[in-house]
Design an enzyme around this catalytic site. Sequence first.
Site, PDB file in Angstrom:
ATOM      1  N   HIS A 308      -6.056   1.713  -2.028  1.00  0.00           N
ATOM      2  CA  HIS A 308      -5.661   2.793  -1.127  1.00  0.00           C
ATOM      3  C   HIS A 308      -6.326   4.086  -1.572  1.00  0.00           C
ATOM      4  CE1 HIS A 308      -3.180   5.530   1.238  1.00  0.00           C
ATOM      5  NE2 HIS A 308      -2.946   4.488   2.008  1.00  0.00           N
ATOM      6  N   ASP A 368      -0.148  -3.260   3.880  1.00  0.00           N
ATOM      7  CA  ASP A 368      -0.572  -4.375   4.719  1.00  0.00           C
ATOM      8  C   ASP A 368      -0.553  -5.720   3.996  1.00  0.00           C
ATOM      9  OD1 ASP A 368      -1.088  -2.905   7.064  1.00  0.00           O
ATOM     10  OD2 ASP A 368      -2.950  -2.142   6.204  1.00  0.00           O
TER      11      ASP A 368
END
Length: 433
Positions: A308, A368
Amino acid sequence: MSKKSVTITNNETGESVELPLLDGSQGPSAVDIEKLYRDMGILTFDPGFVSTASCRSDITFINGEDGILQYRGYPIEQLAEQSHFLETAYLLMYGDLPNEGQLSNFTRIISHHTMLNESLKNFYNGFHYDAHPMAVMVGVVGSLSAFYHDSLDIRDPEHREISAHRMIAKMPTIAAASYKHNIGEPFIYPRNDLSYCGNFLNMMFSTPCEPYEVDPMMEKALNLLFILHMDHEQNASSSTVRLAGSSQANPFACIAAGIASLWGPAHGGANEAVLNMLEGMGNVDNVDQYIARAKDKDDPFRLMGFGHRVYKRYDPRARIIRKMCHDMLERVSPDNEQGPLFELALRLEEIALNDEYFIERQLYPNVDFYSGIIYRAMGIPNNMFTVMFAIARTVGWVSHWMEMMDDPQQRIGRPRQLYRGAVKRDYQSIVER
Ligand code: CMC
């Protein structure tokens, strides 16, 4: 300059400029470089916006070093545990949690706007039966601007609000219809007596032929997933919505642009890619091979659902979803086919988190990584996962759009560039080339 500032010196010319340092309520300060070009004739260069605050915002706060996410100051863990979709949506849109009257009014308004104009159904028939539902979403949401001429004055706060309400209300109906189109079943009308998530599940899974009852466990899980996906400050799709809106485009066009941006596998499309990856992997014997590919710089493959831009620790949303996976898979039948997928995901996570490559780069599971497993347990197919993300993120998109449009200093977003092309040269006729 008396306030906090930063001085930039051009070592070549010796010229200096003092730039103000702006403080937020929490998080890092930002150097205000607005006057840099005017005063010094130079630009800043930050192609991925790694060190750029693109706007002021009061909506969502992330501290990536400590794994903190807050909506309007409320920790995501508390909202996930205690709130529900429409209450959190109200919070994001209006800044505070609603009282009972405000919530019931908001619920009434959103329920009132869930239906689609009947002629909108014709749009679906124009799509091939196996069209990706995200392609359908981009097209159908964009087309909404052709239906609401009565409320497209973006200078009018009431028009802005009603457009935002319409999008939050209609997104589940549009999404479920794209699924029904895929599988060739009739569209199911919204039921306003059900909750936001219950209504969506009903439109997805009921048919006109037999009774369908919303499973409260699925409804609860969906509610939680939607809250976790609702906003994430200036991510790619929210920034897309802001940039599109900065030109004074209508809100439906802006949200359609946000949906298109979300679709990419580096962003919201990762949830579909994770499940495709886990299915391709098949079993734990192949984990090492996938990890080796993710580390190989000559191979474009990345471990989907890992890494991320902001979080340099475990994504707090992934932690909540991981636990939900455990709880949910324990409660549905033990032979549920998602069990092995979850085991595989856990094993992959364990190996990656102990691997020097991932440790060094601070790569952890993101939101996710586990969400697709829950969607699959609900019976939602892989190609609908990013659509689920879009339904929830619509609240964040409209909140950012409204915040931006409400700012009297709002201007068109217009980045500059570091030009590296040919310098001036003279045109030659084709025979001379
Ligand atoms: N697998 C293998 N290596 C990775 C991964 C990964 N998933 N993610 C980053 N890296 C490596 C990358 O190769 C680079 O290595 P090096 O320094 O040796 O060149 C380093 O880590 C930094 O990566 P980056 O691409 O510069 O980082 P970024 O902040 O630009 O990208 C990201 C962030 C999320 C796009 C990226 O981590 C990624 O592609 N992850 C997989 C896709 C994914 O799961 N996306 C969902 C993001 S969360 C939800 C959302 O935003 O919608």
